[in-house]
Design a protein around this motif. Structure first.
Motif, mmCIF file in Angstrom:
data_model
loop_
_atom_site.group_PDB
_atom_site.id
_atom_site.type_symbol
_atom_site.label_atom_id
_atom_site.label_comp_id
_atom_site.label_asym_id
_atom_site.label_seq_id
_atom_site.Cartn_x
_atom_site.Cartn_y
_atom_site.Cartn_z
ATOM 1 N N GLY A 54 0.803 -1.208 0.000
ATOM 2 C CA GLY A 54 0.000 0.000 0.000
ATOM 3 C C GLY A 54 0.840 1.263 0.000
ATOM 4 N N LYS A 55 0.266 2.309 -0.556
ATOM 5 C CA LYS A 55 0.854 3.646 -0.516
ATOM 6 C C LYS A 55 -0.180 4.564 0.120
ATOM 7 C CE LYS A 55 1.534 3.653 -5.022
ATOM 8 N NZ LYS A 55 1.463 2.269 -5.508
ATOM 9 N N THR A 56 0.197 5.230 1.204
ATOM 10 C CA THR A 56 -0.743 6.083 1.926
ATOM 11 C C THR A 56 -0.419 7.549 1.680
ATOM 12 O OG1 THR A 56 -1.130 4.427 3.647
ATOM 13 C CG2 THR A 56 -1.653 6.715 4.189
ATOM 14 N N TYR A 57 -1.459 8.291 1.344
ATOM 15 C CA TYR A 57 -1.328 9.712 1.034
ATOM 16 C C TYR A 57 -2.167 10.539 2.004
ATOM 17 C CZ TYR A 57 0.513 8.098 -3.457
ATOM 18 O OH TYR A 57 1.260 7.488 -4.431
ATOM 19 N N LEU A 58 -1.649 11.699 2.354
ATOM 20 C CA LEU A 58 -2.411 12.704 3.081
ATOM 21 C C LEU A 58 -2.861 13.716 2.042
ATOM 22 C CD1 LEU A 58 0.037 13.150 6.091
ATOM 23 C CD2 LEU A 58 -1.810 11.475 5.809
ATOM 24 N N VAL A 59 -4.169 13.860 1.897
ATOM 25 C CA VAL A 59 -4.722 14.629 0.789
ATOM 26 C C VAL A 59 -5.588 15.763 1.321
ATOM 27 C CG1 VAL A 59 -5.863 14.447 -1.445
ATOM 28 C CG2 VAL A 59 -4.923 12.380 -0.377
ATOM 29 N N GLN A 60 -5.180 16.983 1.054
ATOM 30 C CA GLN A 60 -6.017 18.128 1.403
ATOM 31 C C GLN A 60 -6.932 18.408 0.221
ATOM 32 O OE1 GLN A 60 -3.952 21.801 2.318
ATOM 33 N NE2 GLN A 60 -5.683 22.591 3.494
ATOM 34 N N VAL A 61 -8.226 18.418 0.479
ATOM 35 C CA VAL A 61 -9.201 18.578 -0.594
ATOM 36 C C VAL A 61 -10.093 19.781 -0.330
ATOM 37 C CG1 VAL A 61 -9.234 16.117 -1.156
ATOM 38 C CG2 VAL A 61 -10.869 17.019 0.521
ATOM 39 N N GLU A 62 -10.707 20.230 -1.392
ATOM 40 C CA GLU A 62 -11.684 21.311 -1.284
ATOM 41 C C GLU A 62 -13.028 20.698 -0.920
ATOM 42 O OE1 GLU A 62 -11.678 25.021 -3.977
ATOM 43 O OE2 GLU A 62 -13.260 23.749 -4.798
ATOM 44 N N GLY A 63 -13.595 21.150 0.188
ATOM 45 C CA GLY A 63 -14.836 20.574 0.676
ATOM 46 C C GLY A 63 -14.570 19.595 1.809
ATOM 47 N N VAL A 64 -15.641 19.101 2.409
ATOM 48 C CA VAL A 64 -15.547 18.123 3.494
ATOM 49 C C VAL A 64 -16.197 16.829 3.018
ATOM 50 C CG1 VAL A 64 -16.154 17.582 5.874
ATOM 51 C CG2 VAL A 64 -15.617 19.944 5.232
ATOM 52 N N ALA A 65 -15.434 15.762 3.023
ATOM 53 C CA ALA A 65 -15.909 14.492 2.470
ATOM 54 C C ALA A 65 -17.094 13.945 3.263
ATOM 55 C CB ALA A 65 -14.779 13.474 2.464
ATOM 56 N N THR A 66 -18.073 13.452 2.537
ATOM 57 C CA THR A 66 -19.215 12.781 3.153
ATOM 58 C C THR A 66 -18.925 11.287 3.256
ATOM 59 O OG1 THR A 66 -20.287 12.341 1.034
ATOM 60 C CG2 THR A 66 -20.764 14.460 2.094
ATOM 61 N N ALA A 67 -19.746 10.596 4.016
ATOM 62 C CA ALA A 67 -19.595 9.145 4.133
ATOM 63 C C ALA A 67 -19.744 8.480 2.768
ATOM 64 C CB ALA A 67 -20.623 8.588 5.116
ATOM 65 N N MET A 94 -8.941 10.412 -8.496
ATOM 66 C CA MET A 94 -9.956 9.763 -7.663
ATOM 67 C C MET A 94 -10.759 10.790 -6.869
ATOM 68 S SD MET A 94 -7.927 6.395 -6.197
ATOM 69 C CE MET A 94 -9.285 5.871 -5.120
ATOM 70 N N THR A 95 -10.060 11.708 -6.203
ATOM 71 C CA THR A 95 -10.786 12.682 -5.386
ATOM 72 C C THR A 95 -11.606 13.631 -6.257
ATOM 73 O OG1 THR A 95 -8.873 14.189 -5.274
ATOM 74 C CG2 THR A 95 -9.109 12.554 -3.506
ATOM 75 N N ALA A 96 -11.070 14.006 -7.416
ATOM 76 C CA ALA A 96 -11.830 14.866 -8.326
ATOM 77 C C ALA A 96 -13.091 14.148 -8.806
ATOM 78 C CB ALA A 96 -10.966 15.275 -9.512
ATOM 79 N N HIS A 97 -12.979 12.852 -9.041
ATOM 80 C CA HIS A 97 -14.107 12.064 -9.544
ATOM 81 C C HIS A 97 -15.291 12.094 -8.579
ATOM 82 C CE1 HIS A 97 -15.975 8.767 -11.873
ATOM 83 N NE2 HIS A 97 -16.390 8.329 -10.701
ATOM 84 N N VAL A 98 -14.999 12.128 -7.276
ATOM 85 C CA VAL A 98 -16.089 12.119 -6.290
ATOM 86 C C VAL A 98 -16.454 13.529 -5.829
ATOM 87 C CG1 VAL A 98 -15.476 9.800 -5.512
ATOM 88 C CG2 VAL A 98 -14.548 11.788 -4.291
ATOM 89 N N GLY A 99 -15.905 14.545 -6.496
ATOM 90 C CA GLY A 99 -16.276 15.920 -6.184
ATOM 91 C C GLY A 99 -15.449 16.588 -5.110
ATOM 92 N N LEU A 100 -14.212 16.102 -4.909
ATOM 93 C CA LEU A 100 -13.322 16.673 -3.901
ATOM 94 C C LEU A 100 -11.987 17.036 -4.558
ATOM 95 C CD1 LEU A 100 -14.002 14.046 -1.086
ATOM 96 C CD2 LEU A 100 -14.820 16.415 -1.087
ATOM 97 N N PRO A 101 -11.893 18.203 -5.179
ATOM 98 C CA PRO A 101 -10.649 18.590 -5.851
ATOM 99 C C PRO A 101 -9.461 18.592 -4.888
ATOM 100 C CG PRO A 101 -12.437 20.089 -6.426
ATOM 101 C CD PRO A 101 -12.941 19.234 -5.307
#
Length: 208
Positions: A82-95, A162-169
């Motif tokens: 596995g490769k683990t990333y810390l990702v700062q995104v625009e917005g707050v992720a929902t479940a 991946m994050t852009a795909h779910v609406g989290l740039p």
């Protein structure tokens, strides 16, 4: 494997994951930090990503880290790295968004393998953040949040897509760990050489 080693490097923003500059741009290359021409990169980071980059002269180590499990035998593969990333995104992720990231999203080059996606408070990140230069571009009145995302493959710019795909740039991307090796408290531009012992070999699935 007693003489084998790898280097953990905290790659700064703006540094290319290559030794030769062939893009005619202003990005720095790894040649500014390393002179050993036998080193190879075990899993690249793009110039605008930061964090853990592993370099080694041992082809077995490189293969163990960079060869992802196939989708067919993913669940049974005990050596998946596995490769683990810390990702700062625009917005707050929902479940729902976290579940979609974890289940796999369909990108242009195929569906991603199952992953781990967790929303974390900045104070609960596993490391002390450094000031990025240049700073991220934040939009007024739009919150940002941090995700801890673990993936098991290496599609081009996969985490950002991946994050852009779910609406989290993605605003900032830091790789925290690769195949069990962590960035720790390495400063930006710092590196440490790890001489592999039997435990490391077992961790990587390499016979000593």
């Amino acid at each position: 494997m007693s003489s084998s080693s790898l280097i953990l490097f905290n790659k700064p923003y703006g540094v290319q994951s290559q030794f030769r500059d062939d893009s005619n741009n202003d990005h720095t290359t790894l040649s500014e930090y390393f002179t050993d021409k036998s080193l190879r990169i075990a899993g690249r980071l793009d110039a605008t990503s930061e964090g853990l980059l592993i370099l080694t002269s041992d082809g077995r180590i490189n293969k163990a880290i960079t060869q992802p499990p196939s989708a067919k035998n993913f669940a049974q593969n005990k050596l998946k790295q596995g490769k683990t990333y810390l990702v700062q995104v625009e917005g707050v992720a929902t479940a729902a968004q976290l579940n979609e990231l974890a289940s796999g999203v369909v990108l242009k080059d195929g569906k991603t393998l199952p992953a781990s996606a967790v929303l974390v408070a900045e104070a609960e990140l596993p490391m002390t953040l450094w000031q990025r230069d240049p700073p991220i571009r934040e939009r007024k009145n739009i919150p940002t949040s941090w995700l801890m995302l673990t993936i098991y493959e290496g599609k081009n710019r996969q985490v950002r897509r991946m994050t852009a795909h779910v609406g989290l740039p993605c605003l900032r991307l830091i790789r925290w760990s690769v195949a069990g090796f962590e960035l720790g408290e390495l400063g930006v531009g710092e590196f440490v050489r790890i001489h592999l012992n039997s435990g490391h070999c077992q961790q990587l699935g390499i016979l000593d």
